[in-house]
Design a protein around this motif. Sequence first.
Motif, PDB file in Angstrom:
ATOM      1  N   LYS A  12       0.833  -1.211   0.000  1.00 14.89           N
ATOM      2  CA  LYS A  12       0.000   0.000   0.000  1.00 14.89           C
ATOM      3  C   LYS A  12       0.867   1.260   0.000  1.00 14.89           C
ATOM      4  O   LYS A  12       0.538   2.252  -0.646  1.00 14.89           O
ATOM      5  CB  LYS A  12      -0.924   0.006   1.209  1.00 14.89           C
ATOM      6  N   ASN A  13       1.975   1.215   0.753  1.00 13.59           N
ATOM      7  CA  ASN A  13       2.883   2.369   0.760  1.00 13.59           C
ATOM      8  C   ASN A  13       3.452   2.620  -0.625  1.00 13.59           C
ATOM      9  O   ASN A  13       3.535   3.766  -1.081  1.00 13.59           O
ATOM     10  CB  ASN A  13       4.019   2.137   1.749  1.00 13.59           C
ATOM     11  N   HIS A  14       3.856   1.561  -1.325  1.00 14.56           N
ATOM     12  CA  HIS A  14       4.411   1.708  -2.670  1.00 14.56           C
ATOM     13  C   HIS A  14       3.365   2.241  -3.641  1.00 14.56           C
ATOM     14  O   HIS A  14       3.677   3.096  -4.485  1.00 14.56           O
ATOM     15  CB  HIS A  14       4.968   0.375  -3.172  1.00 14.56           C
ATOM     16  N   ILE A  15       2.143   1.763  -3.513  1.00  8.96           N
ATOM     17  CA  ILE A  15       1.078   2.241  -4.400  1.00  8.96           C
ATOM     18  C   ILE A  15       0.852   3.733  -4.190  1.00  8.96           C
ATOM     19  O   ILE A  15       0.746   4.506  -5.154  1.00  8.96           O
ATOM     20  CB  ILE A  15      -0.216   1.436  -4.159  1.00  8.96           C
ATOM     21  N   ARG A  16       0.777   4.155  -2.934  1.00  6.19           N
ATOM     22  CA  ARG A  16       0.548   5.581  -2.636  1.00  6.19           C
ATOM     23  C   ARG A  16       1.701   6.439  -3.126  1.00  6.19           C
ATOM     24  O   ARG A  16       1.490   7.525  -3.681  1.00  6.19           O
ATOM     25  CB  ARG A  16       0.351   5.779  -1.138  1.00  6.19           C
ATOM     26  N   ILE A  19       1.533   6.814  -6.948  1.00  5.40           N
ATOM     27  CA  ILE A  19       0.489   7.762  -7.351  1.00  5.40           C
ATOM     28  C   ILE A  19       0.986   9.192  -7.142  1.00  5.40           C
ATOM     29  O   ILE A  19       0.795  10.070  -7.989  1.00  5.40           O
ATOM     30  CB  ILE A  19      -0.811   7.496  -6.572  1.00  5.40           C
ATOM     31  N   TRP A  20       1.642   9.434  -6.005  1.00  2.00           N
ATOM     32  CA  TRP A  20       2.159  10.763  -5.699  1.00  2.00           C
ATOM     33  C   TRP A  20       3.232  11.179  -6.701  1.00  2.00           C
ATOM     34  O   TRP A  20       3.262  12.314  -7.187  1.00  2.00           O
ATOM     35  CB  TRP A  20       2.724  10.747  -4.280  1.00  2.00           C
ATOM     36  N   LYS A  21       4.129  10.246  -7.046  1.00  2.00           N
ATOM     37  CA  LYS A  21       5.190  10.545  -8.007  1.00  2.00           C
ATOM     38  C   LYS A  21       4.628  10.766  -9.401  1.00  2.00           C
ATOM     39  O   LYS A  21       5.130  11.592 -10.163  1.00  2.00           O
ATOM     40  CB  LYS A  21       6.208   9.408  -8.039  1.00  2.00           C
ATOM     41  N   LYS A  22       3.571  10.021  -9.764  1.00  2.00           N
ATOM     42  CA  LYS A  22       2.985  10.156 -11.091  1.00  2.00           C
ATOM     43  C   LYS A  22       2.371  11.533 -11.280  1.00  2.00           C
ATOM     44  O   LYS A  22       2.392  12.093 -12.377  1.00  2.00           O
ATOM     45  CB  LYS A  22       1.925   9.080 -11.293  1.00  2.00           C
ATOM     46  N   GLY A  23       1.822  12.113 -10.192  1.00  2.00           N
ATOM     47  CA  GLY A  23       1.279  13.470 -10.272  1.00  2.00           C
ATOM     48  C   GLY A  23       2.358  14.467 -10.646  1.00  2.00           C
ATOM     49  O   GLY A  23       2.133  15.365 -11.463  1.00  2.00           O
TER      50      GLY A  23
END
Length: 57
Positions: A12-16, A19-23
């Motif tokens: 879950k940490n990696h997914i979050r 997502i943050w980096k993709k923004g």
Amino acid sequence: MAVPKKRTSILKNHIRKNIWKKGGYWSTSKAFSLAKSLSIGNSQSFFVKQINKKTLE
């Protein structure tokens, strides 16, 4: 008495984080695209004052 929270899974940490980096990636790619179109002169969303070379001489 305070009870500790359950630990968040690594997945879950990696997914979050992804997502943050993709923004950030999307905002930089949009900014680069806009700068490229402004430098070429194909921008449709910005009006840039064109400077004639004759007036500078």
